[in-house]
Design a protein around this motif. Sequence first.
Motif, PDB file in Angstrom:
ATOM      1  N   ALA A   1      11.674  -9.984  -9.083  1.00  0.00           N
ATOM      2  CA  ALA A   1      12.065 -11.312  -9.567  1.00  0.00           C
ATOM      3  C   ALA A   1      13.363 -11.286 -10.367  1.00  0.00           C
ATOM      4  O   ALA A   1      14.081 -12.280 -10.429  1.00  0.00           O
TER       5      ALA A   1
ATOM      6  N   TRP B   1       6.807 -15.029 -14.012  1.00  0.00           N
ATOM      7  CA  TRP B   1       8.067 -14.257 -13.965  1.00  0.00           C
ATOM      8  C   TRP B   1       9.226 -15.143 -13.548  1.00  0.00           C
ATOM      9  O   TRP B   1      10.343 -15.004 -14.057  1.00  0.00           O
TER      10      TRP B   1
ATOM     11  N   TRP C   1       6.386 -20.230  -3.935  1.00  0.00           N
ATOM     12  CA  TRP C   1       7.401 -20.736  -4.854  1.00  0.00           C
ATOM     13  C   TRP C   1       8.707 -21.034  -4.148  1.00  0.00           C
ATOM     14  O   TRP C   1       9.166 -20.242  -3.320  1.00  0.00           O
TER      15      TRP C   1
ATOM     16  N   PRO D   1      10.992 -16.514  -3.320  1.00  0.00           N
ATOM     17  CA  PRO D   1      11.190 -15.204  -3.962  1.00  0.00           C
ATOM     18  C   PRO D   1      11.641 -14.133  -2.976  1.00  0.00           C
ATOM     19  O   PRO D   1      12.343 -13.204  -3.348  1.00  0.00           O
TER      20      PRO D   1
ATOM     21  N   GLN E   1       3.376 -14.499 -10.474  1.00  0.00           N
ATOM     22  CA  GLN E   1       4.743 -14.593  -9.974  1.00  0.00           C
ATOM     23  C   GLN E   1       5.452 -15.805 -10.582  1.00  0.00           C
ATOM     24  O   GLN E   1       6.625 -15.728 -10.960  1.00  0.00           O
TER      25      GLN E   1
ATOM     26  N   ASP F   1       0.006 -15.804  -7.329  1.00  0.00           N
ATOM     27  CA  ASP F   1       1.016 -16.865  -7.438  1.00  0.00           C
ATOM     28  C   ASP F   1       1.261 -17.260  -8.890  1.00  0.00           C
ATOM     29  O   ASP F   1       2.395 -17.565  -9.276  1.00  0.00           O
TER      30      ASP F   1
ATOM     31  N   VAL G   1       1.627  -7.402  -6.486  1.00  0.00           N
ATOM     32  CA  VAL G   1       1.938  -8.360  -7.552  1.00  0.00           C
ATOM     33  C   VAL G   1       3.000  -7.757  -8.480  1.00  0.00           C
ATOM     34  O   VAL G   1       3.963  -8.419  -8.868  1.00  0.00           O
TER      35      VAL G   1
ATOM     36  N   ASP H   1       2.421  -6.871 -16.829  1.00  0.00           N
ATOM     37  CA  ASP H   1       1.884  -7.529 -15.630  1.00  0.00           C
ATOM     38  C   ASP H   1       0.370  -7.374 -15.502  1.00  0.00           C
ATOM     39  O   ASP H   1      -0.303  -8.286 -15.022  1.00  0.00           O
TER      40      ASP H   1
ATOM     41  N   SER I   1       6.433  -7.771  -6.679  1.00  0.00           N
ATOM     42  CA  SER I   1       7.202  -9.028  -6.728  1.00  0.00           C
ATOM     43  C   SER I   1       7.691  -9.322  -8.136  1.00  0.00           C
ATOM     44  O   SER I   1       8.741  -9.944  -8.296  1.00  0.00           O
ATOM     45  N   ALA I   2       6.955  -8.871  -9.141  1.00  0.00           N
ATOM     46  CA  ALA I   2       7.425  -9.067 -10.513  1.00  0.00           C
ATOM     47  C   ALA I   2       8.729  -8.297 -10.743  1.00  0.00           C
ATOM     48  O   ALA I   2       9.684  -8.813 -11.327  1.00  0.00           O
TER      49      ALA I   2
END
Lengths: 152, 173
Positions: free
Chosen positions: A35, B48, A130, A107, B45, B42, A28, B23, A31-32
């Motif tokens: 981004a 962000w 997304w 993403p 994400q 999700d 997590v 986070d 992926s942050a």
Amino acid sequence: MTDDDHLPTYLLAALRIAAGADPVPGRVSASARAAFALRLPGAVVASPAEVGPGVGARSEGRPAMHRFDADGLTLDVEVTVADGRLDVAGQVSPAPGPGTRIEVRTPGAGSSRVPSETGHFAVTGLPPGWVSVVCHRPGRAPVATRWLHVRD
Amino acid sequence: MPSEKTLPGLDQAAWEELVTRFDGRMWAVARACGLGPADAADAVQGAWLRMVESLDGIRDPERIGAWLITTTRHEAVRLARRSRGERPAADALPEVLVPDPAASVVDAEFGRRLWLRLDGLAEPCRSLLRLYALNPDAKYAQISMRLGLPMGSIGPTRSRCMSRLRALIEEER
């Protein structure tokens, strides 16, 4: 007060953080961090203008329609979930000029398409989650839809 | 072409600093909204990505944390509604999101003070909240067995206990 509704959620979150119970998974955070690369400086962000009534992305094979308007451009985006993958089809109008490119982004990756003369485009087999559609026009700011969440 | 405007000094390194700072809190908020790990991932994400699409519009770097936490809560609520099978009229995305004032409590230091208060609560509140806080995926049936409370009463009791904890904390604020 709106504050009242959210405070219990936030208190529970604070308790868990202090206890170190259920820390954020590494993927997590990864992926942050990633981004940031998805930003499109100068892009015009298009908000959903209207959603097809009663059509759920949840139902297999039935598309969810989304319309986005910005900067004189309309983007119709239809997302279908099939076998756990997303198919994105849509149309840009008015009919695109030469050099226009449509990019369907998740993403993790982007796929570029040259739209047809009538402005149609399609990308299949994307991972669920997304999605955003970007219309790149020569000499003008790109138009990007706000990110949509779709999974089965 | 419009010129590039982003928050002053927001490069990859500054972004990663934001991730490191927030986070864990965003994850905890998504989970506290009742989401399982996949949906919570999700929702975080999504928050962000909202930040990425709003970069040009964020004017107040001081409030980015509260904005991220509030946005996570919004996305989590939307996902929770969807997994309950509701078609969200709330595909309606807010154009401008006002951070929740309460977002500031999502903090380890505040959490430690909460634990002190929680440990002073009478039963069943003390055990119920403790179990619930330490076991995010615990089902009502499991909590019911552990505490010997009827399953139907877990939800209401938990709300009542949360209110009690909150009253104690508000005295302090």
